[in-house]
Design an enzyme around this catalytic site. Structure first.
Site, PDB file in Angstrom:
ATOM      1  N   HIS A 113       0.574  -1.300   0.130  1.00  0.00           N
ATOM      2  CA  HIS A 113      -0.482   0.076  -0.121  1.00  0.00           C
ATOM      3  C   HIS A 113       0.816   1.073   0.078  1.00  0.00           C
ATOM      4  CE1 HIS A 113      -0.150   1.454   4.499  1.00  0.00           C
ATOM      5  NE2 HIS A 113       0.400   0.426   4.650  1.00  0.00           N
ATOM      6  N   ASP A 144       5.455   2.926   6.981  1.00  0.00           N
ATOM      7  CA  ASP A 144       4.193   1.924   6.750  1.00  0.00           C
ATOM      8  C   ASP A 144       3.518   3.514   5.754  1.00  0.00           C
ATOM      9  OD1 ASP A 144       1.982   1.537   6.912  1.00  0.00           O
ATOM     10  OD2 ASP A 144       0.879   2.299   8.799  1.00  0.00           O
ATOM     11  N   GLU A 203      -5.860   1.806   2.175  1.00  0.00           N
ATOM     12  CA  GLU A 203      -5.513   0.322   3.160  1.00  0.00           C
ATOM     13  C   GLU A 203      -5.451   1.270   4.278  1.00  0.00           C
ATOM     14  OE1 GLU A 203      -2.878  -2.093   6.260  1.00  0.00           O
ATOM     15  OE2 GLU A 203      -2.674   0.235   5.169  1.00  0.00           O
ATOM     16  N   GLU A 204      -5.173   2.704   4.363  1.00  0.00           N
ATOM     17  CA  GLU A 204      -5.075   2.606   6.046  1.00  0.00           C
ATOM     18  C   GLU A 204      -6.731   3.342   6.077  1.00  0.00           C
ATOM     19  OE1 GLU A 204      -2.822   2.786   8.304  1.00  0.00           O
ATOM     20  OE2 GLU A 204      -0.777   3.027   7.223  1.00  0.00           O
ATOM     21  N   ASP A 240       4.057  -5.005   3.270  1.00  0.00           N
ATOM     22  CA  ASP A 240       4.250  -3.550   4.461  1.00  0.00           C
ATOM     23  C   ASP A 240       4.581  -3.721   5.495  1.00  0.00           C
ATOM     24  OD1 ASP A 240       2.221  -2.353   5.896  1.00  0.00           O
ATOM     25  OD2 ASP A 240       0.688  -3.303   5.633  1.00  0.00           O
ATOM     26  N   HIS A 290       1.659   5.382  12.338  1.00  0.00           N
ATOM     27  CA  HIS A 290       1.020   6.221  12.832  1.00  0.00           C
ATOM     28  C   HIS A 290       1.026   7.397  13.314  1.00  0.00           C
ATOM     29  CE1 HIS A 290      -2.555   2.785  11.135  1.00  0.00           C
ATOM     30  NE2 HIS A 290      -1.374   2.947  10.172  1.00  0.00           N
TER      31      HIS A 290
END
Length: 506
Positions: free
Chosen positions: A260, A272, A305-306, A334, A434
Site C-alpha cells: 500500500h 508505513d 489501505e489505511e 507492508d 501511525h
C-alpha cells in the site's frame, strides 16, 4: 528453496569460451546467474533510499502526509507511474470511491485525569465537548464482548471491553444492542490500540481504543462517571490503485506483488508503507517491463489501505472468476524497515500462529520460500498470523495463496527476539507507527535492504515457476477447472480462518 533452481529458466546466456591465459591454463568461467540470484543484486539500497526521500519531500509539501484522496498520495503514485512507464510496463490506474476520515477530537477523562484514547476509524461521533456517563467494565471471557449478553444491561453507560475473538465492529454493535452509549476497547497485549470498524455502515456508537496499561484505571473506576469525546471528519472521496504488469509471460498464471502506497494523516508514512512501496518499485524497475520470464508479474500499489483495505478489496472484487483464477499467488509487503525490526513472514501454515489459521493452499510454500531466502542472508524469521490487517485479506478470502514480509508495528519486541535479531526488547517494533515521527529517521535501512533482497528473489522465483504453489509447470497448460475446484476449497479454509483471526485493524 522449496523447489529446484535447476528447473528455472535463466535470463542470462552462457558466456563463450574465453581462451587461454598466459600460463596456458583455461580461464575460469563464472557460472551464469539465474534471475532469482541476479535480481536481488540489482535492487540496491541507495535507489530505495532515493524513492523514500522523494516520498518524504512529497509529504513535506502536501500538508505533511500522503493520505489516500490527497495530492500527497496522487503525487506519490505518479512518481511511481512515470518510472514504471519508462521501464516498459503496462500501467493501469484503477479509480474507486471511499469514505475519508480525519480525527477531530480524542479525549478520555477519568477521575479528573486524562487517559490516552484513539478513535476507531468510522466511529460515530460524540457531541462536541463529549459525553459523560458511568463506565461499565465487562469481565473478559473467551469471547469478550462478542455478544450483547456479555454486557448485561449497560443502558446509558460507556462499555469497556477487552480486545479479542471478534472484530471491533462486532463488539461495539453488541454493546449498542445492550444499551451502551459508547464503547472503549482495551488492548489484550502491551501497547496502544489503533482500530477500525471496517466501514461507516458498521458504526453504531462512538468507539475508541486504549492500551492494556491504561485499562486498569477504567476497570478501577467501574460504575463511576467518565467523559469521552471522539469526533472525526467523514466525507466521500476518490483515489486510485496503481497497477503495473510485465508485457511478457503467460497471462493465465500471473504472479502478483503489492504494497500500500497511502499513509495516515499524521505523518509522511515512510516506514508505513514507504518501505514496502519503495522496495516494490525498485524490484519492478530492475526486473523491467519485458523480462525473460514464464509468468507475467503484476505489481500493485494500493490506496486507501489505511481506511480498511479499501483499494485491494475493490481490486479483487472487480475481477471476474476467470480473472481471479489467472492470479497464481499474491505477495504482500507492508512495513519492511521498522526501526526496531523484527523479521516476519506471513504464516502460511499457521505453525507459529495464535489461532488465526493457515492461508489457502500454496501459502505454506510461499512462507518457506521467504524463510529460505532470509535464512540465506543469516536471518531466522518468525511467522506472523494472517490477522486481516493488510492487503492480502481479500486475496485469501477468495482462496488465492498469499505470503509476504513484515518487520512489525506497535507490538513489543521480546527478549528472545532482541537476542536473535538485535534491537531493543520491551519496545515496539515501530514506536512511530501511525504518528508524525514516521519519517526518514524511522527506518532500519539494514532491515529494508535484507527484506528487499528477499522480495526480489522470491518474486523472481515465481516469475519463472509457480509449480510448488499450484503445481503448474512452466510449459504446462493451466487446467482452470482444477484450479477453480482448489480455490473453492481454499475459500472455505479462509472463511474458517477469518472466524478465528484477530480483529481487522489498520
Amino acid at each position: 528453496m522449496s523447489f529446484s533452481r535447476g528447473k528455472l529458466r535463466s535470463v542470462t546466456a552462457v558466456a563463450a569460451c574465453a581462451g587461454l591465459v598466459l600460463t596456458g591454463t583455461a580461464a575460469a568461467q563464472a557460472a551464469p546467474k539465474s534471475l532469482p540470484d541476479e535480481l536481488p543484486d540489482k535492487v540496491e539500497l541507495g535507489a530505495m533510499q532515493r524513492h523514500l526521500i522523494a516520498m518524504q519531500r512529497i509529504a513535506d509539501v502536501h500538508d505533511g502526509n500522503r493520505v489516500a484522496g490527497s495530492l500527497g498520495h496522487e503525487t506519490s503514485a505518479e512518481y511511481m507511474a512515470q518510472r514504471l512507464e519508462d521501464a516498459g510496463y503496462d500501467i493501469t490506474r484503477q479509480q474507486f470511491p471511499f469514505t475519508y476520515t480525519e480525527t477531530l477530537a480524542e479525549k478520555l477523562t477519568v477521575g479528573g485525569e486524562d487517559v490516552p484514547v484513539v478513535v476507531m476509524e468510522y466511529s460515530k461521533n460524540t457531541e462536541e465537548g463529549g459525553l459523560t456517563a458511568p463506565v461499565a467494565a465487562v469481565e473478559p471471557d473467551d469471547t469478550p464482548g462478542c455478544e450483547a449478553s456479555d454486557f448485561g444491561d449497560v443502558t446509558g453507560q460507556i462499555a469497556l471491553v477487552q480486545r479479542g475473538s471478534c472484530s471491533f465492529a462486532a463488539k461495539q454493535s453488541a454493546a449498542a444492542e445492550a444499551g451502551a452509549v459508547a464503547a472503549i476497547v482495551y488492548n489484550n497485549e502491551p501497547g496502544p490500540l489503533n482500530g477500525t470498524l471496517g466501514d461507516a455502515e458498521s458504526a453504531e456508537i462512538p468507539t475508541g481504543g486504549i492500551s492494556q496499561e491504561d485499562a486498569q484505571t477504567l476497570i478501577d473506576a467501574d460504575g463511576q462517571d467518565i467523559t469521552l469525546e471522539l469526533r472525526q471528519l467523514q466525507e466521500e472521496r476518490t483515489t486510485y490503485n496503481l497497477i503495473a504488469e510485465t508485457t511478457t509471460g503467460r497471462d493465465d498464471n500471473v504472479v502478483m506483488a503489492g504494497a500500500h502506497l497511502d499513509g495516515v494523516t499524521d505523518g509522511a508514512g515512510i516506514n508505513d508503507n514507504g518501505t514496502g512501496s519503495a522496495a516494490l518499485l525498485e524490484t519492478a524497475l530492475q526486473l523491467g517491463g519485458s523480462p525473460d520470464v514464464n509468468n507475467k508479474v503484476r505489481f500493485a500499489w494500493w490506496s486507501a489501505e489505511e481506511f480498511g483495505l479499501v483499494g485491494s478489496t475493490h481490486y479483487v472484487n472487480s475481477l471476474s472468476q476467470d480473472q481471479q483464477l489467472d492470479i497464481a499467488l499474491y505477495l504482500n509487503f507492508d512495513m519492511i524497515g521498522s526501526p526496531n525490526a523484527g523479521y516476519f513472514t506471513l504464516d502460511g501454515d499457521d505453525s507459529e500462529g495464535e489461532g488465526a489459521g493457515a492461508g489457502p493452499y500454496g501459502s505454506a510454500q510461499i512462507e518457506t520460500a521467504f524463510e529460505d531466502s532470509l535464512a540465506s542472508r543469516g536471518i531466522e524469521a518468525e511467522g506472523s498470523d494472517f490477522t486481516g490487517r493488510s492487503d492480502y485479506g481479500e486475496f485469501i478470502a477468495y482462496g488465492i495463496p498469499a505470503g509476504g514480509l513484515f518487520t512489525g508495528a506497535e507490538d513489543i519486541k521480546t527478549e528472545e527476539q532482541a537476542a536473535k535479531w538485535g534491537g531493543t526488547a520491551g519496545e515496539a517494533y515501530d514506536s512511530c507507527y501511525h504518528t508524525a515521527c514516521d519519517n526518514l529517521g524511522n527506518v532500519d535501512y539494514d532491515a529494508l535492504d535484507v527484506n528487499a533482497d528477499a522480495m526480489a528473489e522470491v518474486t523472481a522465483q515465481y516469475a519463472l515457476s509457480t509449480e510448488d504453489v499450484n503445481h503448474i509447470a512452466p510449459a504446462e497448460k493451466k487446467n482452470k477447472a482444477e484450479v477453480a475446484k482448489q480455490r473453492s476449497a481454499n475459500k472455505k479454509v479462509a472463511a474458517q480462518a477469518s472466524d478465528r483471526a484477530h480483529e481487522v485493524t489498520s
